[in-house]
Design an enzyme around this catalytic site. Sequence first.
Site, PDB file in Angstrom:
ATOM      1  N   ARG A  93      34.793  32.212  56.747  1.00 20.86           N
ATOM      2  CA  ARG A  93      34.376  31.098  56.504  1.00 20.86           C
ATOM      3  C   ARG A  93      35.575  30.219  56.048  1.00 20.86           C
ATOM      4  O   ARG A  93      35.796  28.960  56.192  1.00 20.86           O
ATOM      5  CB  ARG A  93      33.327  30.960  55.603  1.00 20.86           C
ATOM      6  CG  ARG A  93      31.966  31.395  56.336  1.00 20.86           C
ATOM      7  CD  ARG A  93      30.800  31.215  55.614  1.00 20.86           C
ATOM      8  NE  ARG A  93      30.613  32.249  54.689  1.00 20.86           N
ATOM      9  CZ  ARG A  93      29.601  32.527  53.913  1.00 20.86           C
ATOM     10  NH1 ARG A  93      28.655  31.662  53.924  1.00 20.86           N
ATOM     11  NH2 ARG A  93      29.570  33.703  52.955  1.00 20.86           N
ATOM     12  N   GLN A  94      36.620  30.838  55.337  1.00 21.11           N
ATOM     13  CA  GLN A  94      37.958  30.018  54.855  1.00 21.11           C
ATOM     14  C   GLN A  94      38.803  30.236  55.934  1.00 21.11           C
ATOM     15  O   GLN A  94      39.895  30.809  55.928  1.00 21.11           O
ATOM     16  CB  GLN A  94      38.307  30.569  53.514  1.00 21.11           C
ATOM     17  CG  GLN A  94      39.415  29.660  52.833  1.00 21.11           C
ATOM     18  CD  GLN A  94      38.918  28.486  52.327  1.00 21.11           C
ATOM     19  OE1 GLN A  94      37.888  28.331  51.982  1.00 21.11           O
ATOM     20  NE2 GLN A  94      39.691  27.489  52.374  1.00 21.11           N
ATOM     21  N   ASP A 170      22.563  24.845  62.765  1.00 23.52           N
ATOM     22  CA  ASP A 170      23.589  24.172  62.995  1.00 23.52           C
ATOM     23  C   ASP A 170      24.030  24.266  64.570  1.00 23.52           C
ATOM     24  O   ASP A 170      23.630  25.058  65.204  1.00 23.52           O
ATOM     25  CB  ASP A 170      24.777  24.295  62.124  1.00 23.52           C
ATOM     26  CG  ASP A 170      25.292  25.781  61.675  1.00 23.52           C
ATOM     27  OD1 ASP A 170      25.046  26.522  62.995  1.00 23.52           O
ATOM     28  OD2 ASP A 170      25.532  26.175  60.545  1.00 23.52           O
ATOM     29  N   LYS A 193      23.962  19.734  60.711  1.00 24.85           N
ATOM     30  CA  LYS A 193      24.120  20.310  59.387  1.00 24.85           C
ATOM     31  C   LYS A 193      25.436  19.696  58.593  1.00 24.85           C
ATOM     32  O   LYS A 193      26.598  19.744  59.501  1.00 24.85           O
ATOM     33  CB  LYS A 193      24.068  22.018  59.409  1.00 24.85           C
ATOM     34  CG  LYS A 193      24.311  22.481  57.676  1.00 24.85           C
ATOM     35  CD  LYS A 193      23.913  23.896  57.674  1.00 24.85           C
ATOM     36  CE  LYS A 193      25.199  24.713  57.765  1.00 24.85           C
ATOM     37  NZ  LYS A 193      24.880  26.184  57.755  1.00 24.85           N
ATOM     38  N   SER A 223      23.630  32.910  52.981  1.00 27.43           N
ATOM     39  CA  SER A 223      23.994  33.412  51.798  1.00 27.43           C
ATOM     40  C   SER A 223      23.196  33.080  50.720  1.00 27.43           C
ATOM     41  O   SER A 223      22.375  33.609  49.947  1.00 27.43           O
ATOM     42  CB  SER A 223      25.465  32.780  51.737  1.00 27.43           C
ATOM     43  OG  SER A 223      26.105  32.902  50.400  1.00 27.43           O
ATOM     44  N   THR A 224      23.335  31.600  50.294  1.00 29.97           N
ATOM     45  CA  THR A 224      22.455  31.190  49.370  1.00 29.97           C
ATOM     46  C   THR A 224      20.824  30.935  49.648  1.00 29.97           C
ATOM     47  O   THR A 224      20.039  30.609  48.918  1.00 29.97           O
ATOM     48  CB  THR A 224      22.841  29.885  48.866  1.00 29.97           C
ATOM     49  OG1 THR A 224      22.933  29.070  49.580  1.00 29.97           O
ATOM     50  CG2 THR A 224      24.328  29.973  48.053  1.00 29.97           C
ATOM     51  N   GLY A 225      20.686  30.911  51.280  1.00 28.47           N
ATOM     52  CA  GLY A 225      19.286  30.631  51.807  1.00 28.47           C
ATOM     53  C   GLY A 225      19.277  28.949  51.697  1.00 28.47           C
ATOM     54  O   GLY A 225      18.249  28.393  52.412  1.00 28.47           O
ATOM     55  N   GLY A 226      20.353  28.234  51.291  1.00 29.30           N
ATOM     56  CA  GLY A 226      19.822  26.859  51.195  1.00 29.30           C
ATOM     57  C   GLY A 226      20.020  26.411  52.873  1.00 29.30           C
ATOM     58  O   GLY A 226      18.986  25.279  52.879  1.00 29.30           O
ATOM     59  N   THR A 227      20.566  26.684  53.769  1.00 23.96           N
ATOM     60  CA  THR A 227      20.398  26.326  55.207  1.00 23.96           C
ATOM     61  C   THR A 227      18.988  26.682  55.632  1.00 23.96           C
ATOM     62  O   THR A 227      18.326  25.505  56.319  1.00 23.96           O
ATOM     63  CB  THR A 227      21.525  27.346  55.840  1.00 23.96           C
ATOM     64  OG1 THR A 227      22.806  26.915  55.493  1.00 23.96           O
ATOM     65  CG2 THR A 227      21.407  26.609  57.214  1.00 23.96           C
TER      66      THR A 227
HETATM   67  C1  R5P Z   1      27.431  28.667  58.273  1.00 26.19           C
HETATM   68  O1  R5P Z   1      27.656  27.740  58.703  1.00 26.19           O
HETATM   69  C2  R5P Z   1      26.480  29.903  58.450  1.00 26.19           C
HETATM   70  O2  R5P Z   1      26.440  29.784  59.951  1.00 26.19           O
HETATM   71  C3  R5P Z   1      25.473  29.959  57.717  1.00 26.19           C
HETATM   72  O3  R5P Z   1      24.608  28.824  57.998  1.00 26.19           O
HETATM   73  C4  R5P Z   1      25.683  29.843  56.324  1.00 26.19           C
HETATM   74  O4  R5P Z   1      26.554  30.704  55.812  1.00 26.19           O
HETATM   75  C5  R5P Z   1      24.389  30.039  55.524  1.00 26.19           C
HETATM   76  O5  R5P Z   1      24.786  29.920  54.146  1.00 26.19           O
HETATM   77  P1  R5P Z   1      23.765  29.558  53.072  1.00 26.19           P
HETATM   78  O6  R5P Z   1      22.639  30.427  53.166  1.00 26.19           O
HETATM   79  O7  R5P Z   1      24.306  29.608  51.734  1.00 26.19           O
HETATM   80  O8  R5P Z   1      23.118  28.129  53.370  1.00 26.19           O
END
Ligand code: R5P
Length: 297
Positions: A93-94, A170, A193, A223-227
Site C-alpha cells: 500500500r506504500q 472502491d 472511496k 484492516s481496520t474494517g472502516g471501509t
Molecule cells: C484499500 O484500498 C484496500 O483495497 C482496502 O479497501 C483497505 O485496505 C481496507 O482497509 P480498512 O479495513 O482499514 O478500511
Amino acid sequence: MIIIGGSSSENLANKVANHLGVTQGKVDIKRFPDGEKYLRVISDVKDQNVVVIQSMHHTPDEFLFEYMLLVDALKDLGASRVTSFIPYFAYARQDERFKPGEALSFKTVSKLIESVGTDEIFTIDMHQHRVLRSSQVFRIPSHNLSAMPLLANYVSNEARLKNPLVIGPDIEAEQWAKLAAETLGTDYDVFDKKRFAADKVEIRPRKANAKGRDILIVDDIISTGGTIVEASKILFSQGANAIEVACTHPILASDALNRIKAAGVANVIGTDTVPGPISYVSVAPLIAEQVKKKINS
Ligand code: R5P
C-alpha cells in the site's frame, strides 16, 4: 520438488504439499534469547526445485526477514530454483510518496526479495492501486493470482443469497466485484472511496440501488474494517436486505470484526493468506494449481 513453509504459512504449505502429494521440507526456526532469529534448513535441497510459501501478515518485518534468511540459505545450500508464494504481500500500500520524504516501502521490499535470489514470485490479490502490474516493481517473473473465484464459490454455496448484488467498496475492487458477480450470475457496482487517514475513509455510492437485495461486498484486505462499515451504512440506508462480506486478506486490525458485525453484516469470510478466525477458505488449491503447472512445464 520440495514445498517449504515459513513460520507464517506452515499450515498452508502443509495443505499445498498434501494437495500435490509432494514432500514438505523441514526447517527449524526459533529465536535466540537476544531476539535474533535462528533458521536451519533440515531437508536436503541440493539441486532441488523449492517452492517457498511465506505470507507477511501481522508481523510483516519479522516474516520478511525470515523469508530472506530462508531463501538465501536455500540458494547457498544448492537449491536449483526457488519459486516463492507470498500470499499476503505487506507494504504494497506504500507504493507512492504521499508526503515528501516518505520511504517507497513497496519498492524497498521488492528489492530485498530479489536480492536473496528468488527466481519467481507469486502473490495473491496484491494491493495494486497505483502500481497496476507487479512487473512494474519486480525484475524477476512475477504473477498476481486472485482468490476471489474461490471466495465467491464459497459464499454462493453457503449463503444462498436472494437477488444478490455484488459491491466493490472502491474503484480498485471492480476486478473482484466482476469476478464474484460472474460466479453468482448477477450484477455488480463499485463505490467511490476517499481515504483521509489509515482509519478514516469516506464512501459515496454510484448507480446501483441495494433496495430489497442481498449484498455481497468484496475487497482485497480488511484492516481496520472502516471501509466495510462505511459501505454497509450506505447499503442499509438504501434498503439492503442482508449483507455478506468476502475478502482475501482478513488482517482484522484491533476490533475490526466487532465493528463490522456491529454495522449489521451477517457473515465475514476470508482466506488463509492471513490465518485467523474467519479464514474459512483456503488458497491451497490456487497455489497447488500453479505449482502443478510448473511441474508439468
Ligand atoms: C484499500 O484500498 C484496500 O483495497 C482496502 O479497501 C483497505 O485496505 C481496507 O482497509 P480498512 O479495513 O482499514 O478500511
